[in-house]
Design a protein around this motif. Structure first.
Motif, PDB file in Angstrom:
ATOM      1  N   SER A  50      -5.674   1.249  -7.865  1.00 39.95           N
ATOM      2  CA  SER A  50      -6.608   1.594  -6.738  1.00 39.95           C
ATOM      3  C   SER A  50      -7.832   1.507  -6.437  1.00 39.95           C
ATOM      4  O   SER A  50      -9.089   1.573  -6.798  1.00 39.95           O
ATOM      5  CB  SER A  50      -7.109   3.534  -6.417  1.00 39.95           C
ATOM      6  N   ALA A  92       0.349  -1.359   0.418  1.00 43.71           N
ATOM      7  CA  ALA A  92       0.198  -0.085  -0.175  1.00 43.71           C
ATOM      8  C   ALA A  92       0.918   1.463   0.284  1.00 43.71           C
ATOM      9  O   ALA A  92       1.530   1.592   1.167  1.00 43.71           O
ATOM     10  CB  ALA A  92      -0.830   0.272   1.065  1.00 43.71           C
ATOM     11  N   ARG A 139     -10.896  -1.526  -2.165  1.00 43.51           N
ATOM     12  CA  ARG A 139      -9.549  -1.944  -1.410  1.00 43.51           C
ATOM     13  C   ARG A 139      -8.961  -3.090  -1.423  1.00 43.51           C
ATOM     14  O   ARG A 139      -8.651  -3.900  -0.122  1.00 43.51           O
ATOM     15  CB  ARG A 139      -9.961  -0.715   0.392  1.00 43.51           C
ATOM     16  N   ARG A 140     -10.247  -4.371  -1.987  1.00 47.87           N
ATOM     17  CA  ARG A 140      -9.780  -6.037  -1.922  1.00 47.87           C
ATOM     18  C   ARG A 140      -9.426  -5.720  -3.502  1.00 47.87           C
ATOM     19  O   ARG A 140      -9.475  -6.044  -4.209  1.00 47.87           O
ATOM     20  CB  ARG A 140     -10.826  -6.515  -1.664  1.00 47.87           C
ATOM     21  N   ASP A 170     -12.209  -7.175  -8.215  1.00 46.26           N
ATOM     22  CA  ASP A 170     -13.010  -7.205  -6.306  1.00 46.26           C
ATOM     23  C   ASP A 170     -13.159  -9.515  -6.179  1.00 46.26           C
ATOM     24  O   ASP A 170     -13.530  -9.665  -7.013  1.00 46.26           O
ATOM     25  CB  ASP A 170     -13.731  -6.816  -6.594  1.00 46.26           C
ATOM     26  N   PHE A 225      -6.846  -7.121   2.181  1.00 43.30           N
ATOM     27  CA  PHE A 225      -7.682  -5.276   2.113  1.00 43.30           C
ATOM     28  C   PHE A 225      -6.451  -4.014   2.549  1.00 43.30           C
ATOM     29  O   PHE A 225      -5.425  -4.593   2.983  1.00 43.30           O
ATOM     30  CB  PHE A 225      -8.808  -5.447   3.619  1.00 43.30           C
ATOM     31  N   LEU A 226      -6.926  -3.267   1.893  1.00 40.32           N
ATOM     32  CA  LEU A 226      -5.912  -2.164   2.075  1.00 40.32           C
ATOM     33  C   LEU A 226      -5.869  -1.201   3.878  1.00 40.32           C
ATOM     34  O   LEU A 226      -7.098  -0.430   3.198  1.00 40.32           O
ATOM     35  CB  LEU A 226      -5.876  -0.807   0.933  1.00 40.32           C
ATOM     36  N   ASN A 227      -5.499  -1.357   4.280  1.00 38.71           N
ATOM     37  CA  ASN A 227      -6.044  -1.220   5.667  1.00 38.71           C
ATOM     38  C   ASN A 227      -5.118  -0.136   5.934  1.00 38.71           C
ATOM     39  O   ASN A 227      -3.782  -0.108   6.135  1.00 38.71           O
ATOM     40  CB  ASN A 227      -5.863  -2.536   6.519  1.00 38.71           C
ATOM     41  N   GLY A 228      -5.708   0.875   6.506  1.00 41.41           N
ATOM     42  CA  GLY A 228      -4.722   2.502   6.235  1.00 41.41           C
ATOM     43  C   GLY A 228      -3.707   2.539   7.648  1.00 41.41           C
ATOM     44  O   GLY A 228      -2.621   2.519   7.421  1.00 41.41           O
ATOM     45  N   GLU A 274      -3.324   5.055   1.681  1.00 38.72           N
ATOM     46  CA  GLU A 274      -4.436   4.673   1.623  1.00 38.72           C
ATOM     47  C   GLU A 274      -5.511   4.049   0.497  1.00 38.72           C
ATOM     48  O   GLU A 274      -6.598   2.730   1.163  1.00 38.72           O
ATOM     49  CB  GLU A 274      -5.095   5.586   2.914  1.00 38.72           C
ATOM     50  N   THR A 275      -5.356   4.323  -0.167  1.00 40.43           N
ATOM     51  CA  THR A 275      -6.408   3.950  -1.887  1.00 40.43           C
ATOM     52  C   THR A 275      -5.334   3.628  -2.477  1.00 40.43           C
ATOM     53  O   THR A 275      -5.570   2.745  -3.985  1.00 40.43           O
ATOM     54  CB  THR A 275      -6.642   5.025  -2.520  1.00 40.43           C
ATOM     55  N   THR A 276      -3.745   3.408  -2.701  1.00 41.20           N
ATOM     56  CA  THR A 276      -3.889   3.118  -3.547  1.00 41.20           C
ATOM     57  C   THR A 276      -2.600   2.034  -3.363  1.00 41.20           C
ATOM     58  O   THR A 276      -2.204   1.635  -2.322  1.00 41.20           O
ATOM     59  CB  THR A 276      -2.727   4.378  -4.285  1.00 41.20           C
TER      60      THR A 276
END
Length: 574
Positions: free
Chosen positions: A76, A17, A80-81, A43, A119-122, A20-22
């Protein structure tokens, strides 16, 4: 296509990551083996009556090293998966590469074939302090920078620069000397100071700590240090201290207690002691830094040791508002301690910079839970080999730098601590056999490269010196003996880096041409492009490239198809 050379893993520097989005995704292939790579992605839960819904995006080749090509894409995912794979083409051959292996056609009956970014966890995003990307450091060895207060000189101190540096001589450098010469640093354009250890110790280098909570008296007192930090901050300069948590000094009170009381010491578990009685000769029978008997290794697995060192880590940030820690011999301390260290420091100052001294592949420390950066010695060694020693050519240098840039995630590269010399190495000008033009090219490379660069005190005025202790001479403050032309060169590069962020960490880096001793590379964003051309050879070199239309020369020689020996050109287009 050589399947054995094709490599990806869903983590580390290959899938991470960026924010937070990319997500950033990389793929490695054999050098020159692949014509194109298409990224297949979707997804994992996006199914319709027609099956799994996927998209296809062309990846970009971002570099080539000695053996491999590297491909890249930023993506992106809306939710987020991501599940994903790669379609590689070479001539008439097509391969689809997934976590389960290779296929002639992409399998779409089950997402389990594909690589997974669950999952893209911040909270998992690697975050170095944003200010570091625009910082230029200046390393000060306090004993040798300037003597501003003779009243605190150690016993037996010599007149400033009255003899060559030795392992055991003192000249009285101190905090007041730094305060007195802060204008030199401001004029040069540096925005951070990295101090080698300042804590109470017996040696002149202070890497043998006696008390981690006290300043060595030869440097001044805590009030003077507070004043120093205040003066630095008022001049836009951050302050980073050097901590030695791998080992203490021989005269560290707990170790002295062990020597006195042996197995009855309450501190015996603070160290790695193999047997009693303690012996120092011929080799110590306790773990040390290398085999140095005066530097016993601390047992950071011991809760009391951890508590003490974490107190130290917080104390200097809380009480003196320092901005970062440089951690000596960081790779020999357990990961668990560094995770607690990061939590402790960031709880006091979230944007503090944590830098580890590690000379090898450091991915294990750069997942965002330990360090913000490590010292970029692969850059150091390749730059010196290319320009100073001339043991590699421009092609090999470009390949080595490509490998370095793909060794870590992009957000890690942006905070990497780049250096050419330090208190541990020969001085840069000495590496260059005192060829100043070579040295100018080295600083050009470092100050237009990704990361946060560091200048070792005195290099900017042409000081020389061999390996330790030769590299630790007293700073030369007589302007008649300073190389002011070299100072102005580095000053100009720092000004360019400050005014054109594309030369720091806002821009991508791309090698355009690398032939014999000539190198051309680009730093670019969507809004701006800068070309850097250099000739690290002695003779004039013809370059088979043309500067694109619309570029203008902003520093160095005007390029007209050839470059004189040891010269450079910088062109910019906006």
């Amino acid at each position: 296509m050589l399947k054995e050379a094709i490599y990806h893993r869903a983590g580390n520097n290959y899938a991470y990551a960026y924010n937070e989005t990319t997500l950033h995704i990389r793929l490695r292939t054999k050098k020159g083996d692949v014509d194109s790579v298409t990224f297949i992605h979707g997804d994992p839960y996006d199914w319709t009556k027609d099956g799994w819904q996927t998209s296809r995006s062309l990846m970009t080749r971002t570099g080539t090293d000695e053996y491999f090509d590297y491909y890249f894409i930023a993506i992106s995912p809306p939710f987020r998966r991501l599940r994903y794979g790669f379609e590689l083409k070479s001539g008439t051959e097509t391969l689809v590469y997934t976590e389960k292996g290779f296929y002639k056609e992409a399998p779409f009956d089950d997402t389990a074939y594909y690589f997974c970014f669950p999952f893209l966890n911040g909270i998992d995003v690697f975050r170095a302090p944003s200010w570091v990307k625009d910082t230029v450091w200046y390393q000060i060895f306090p004993e040798r920078f300037a003597n501003g207060d003779t009243s605190n000189d150690p016993e037996g101190s010599l007149p400033w620069a009255s003899e060559e540096p030795k392992f055991n001589n003192f000249f009285g450098g101190d905090f007041q000397g730094v305060i007195d010469h802060i204008d030199h640093l401001v004029k040069l354009g540096v925005t951070g100071i990295y101090f080698t250890p300042i804590f109470k110790a017996k040696s002149n280098h202070k890497y043998d700590t006696i008390d981690y909570l006290e300043i060595d008296p030869q440097f001044g007192d805590k009030e003077t240090f507070k004043q120093l930090v205040k003066v630095c901050h008022e001049n836009g300069i951050k302050v980073m201290l050097d901590a030695v948590f791998n080992h203490s000094g021989y005269y560290f009170e707990p170790f002295q207690d062990v020597l006195k009381n042996q197995e009855n010491s309450t501190y015996k578990n603070w160290f790695h002691l193999r047997e009693f009685p303690i012996q120092t000769e011929p080799r110590p029978n306790y773990d040390t830094f290398a085999f140095e008997k005066s530097m016993p290794k601390l047992n950071t697995e011991n809760p009391e040791v951890r508590e003490y060192l974490l107190k130290v880590a917080r104390y200097w940030v809380e009480e003196f508002d320092i901005d970062g820690w440089r951690l000596d011999v960081a790779n020999e301390v357990d990961h668990s301690f560094w995770r607690e260290f990061r939590t402790a420091v960031k709880s006091v100052k979230p944007d503090a910079y944590i830098l580890g001294e590690i000379w090898h592949d450091s991915m294990n420390w750069l997942h965002g839970d330990q360090f913000d950066a490590v010292m970029n010695y692969p850059f150091t060694n390749a730059a010196l080999d290319f320009v100073a020693k001339e043991t590699i050519d421009a092609r090999v240098f470009a390949e080595k730098m490509t490998a370095v840039l793909h060794m870590y995630p992009e957000n890690v590269n942006e905070a990497a601590f780049n250096l050419l010399g330090s208190h541990d190495t020969k001085r840069v000008l000495t590496f260059c056999d005192e060829n100043k033009n070579k040295m100018k090219l080295l600083f050009l490379l470092m100050l237009t490269f990704k990361g946060t660069p560091c200048i070792y005190y005195g290099d900017e005025i042409g000081m020389t010196g061999g390996n330790d202790p030769g590299c630790r001479k007293c700073m030369e403050w007589d302007e008649k003996k300073q190389d002011l032309d070299l100072f102005e060169h580095i000053q100009s590069l720092l000004s360019l880096r400050q005014n054109h962020k594309v030369l720091a960490n806002d821009g991508e880096l791309k090698f355009i041409n690398a032939d014999e001793q000539t190198l051309v590379y680009e730093r670019s964003t969507d809004e701006e492009s800068v070309w850097i051309l250099l000739n690290a050879g002695q003779r004039t070199a013809d370059l088979s490239i043309e500067i694109p239309e619309g570029y203008s020369n902003i520093l160095g020689t005007s390029f007209s198809g050839s470059l004189p020996g040891y010269s450079f050109s910088i062109y910019r287009k906006k």
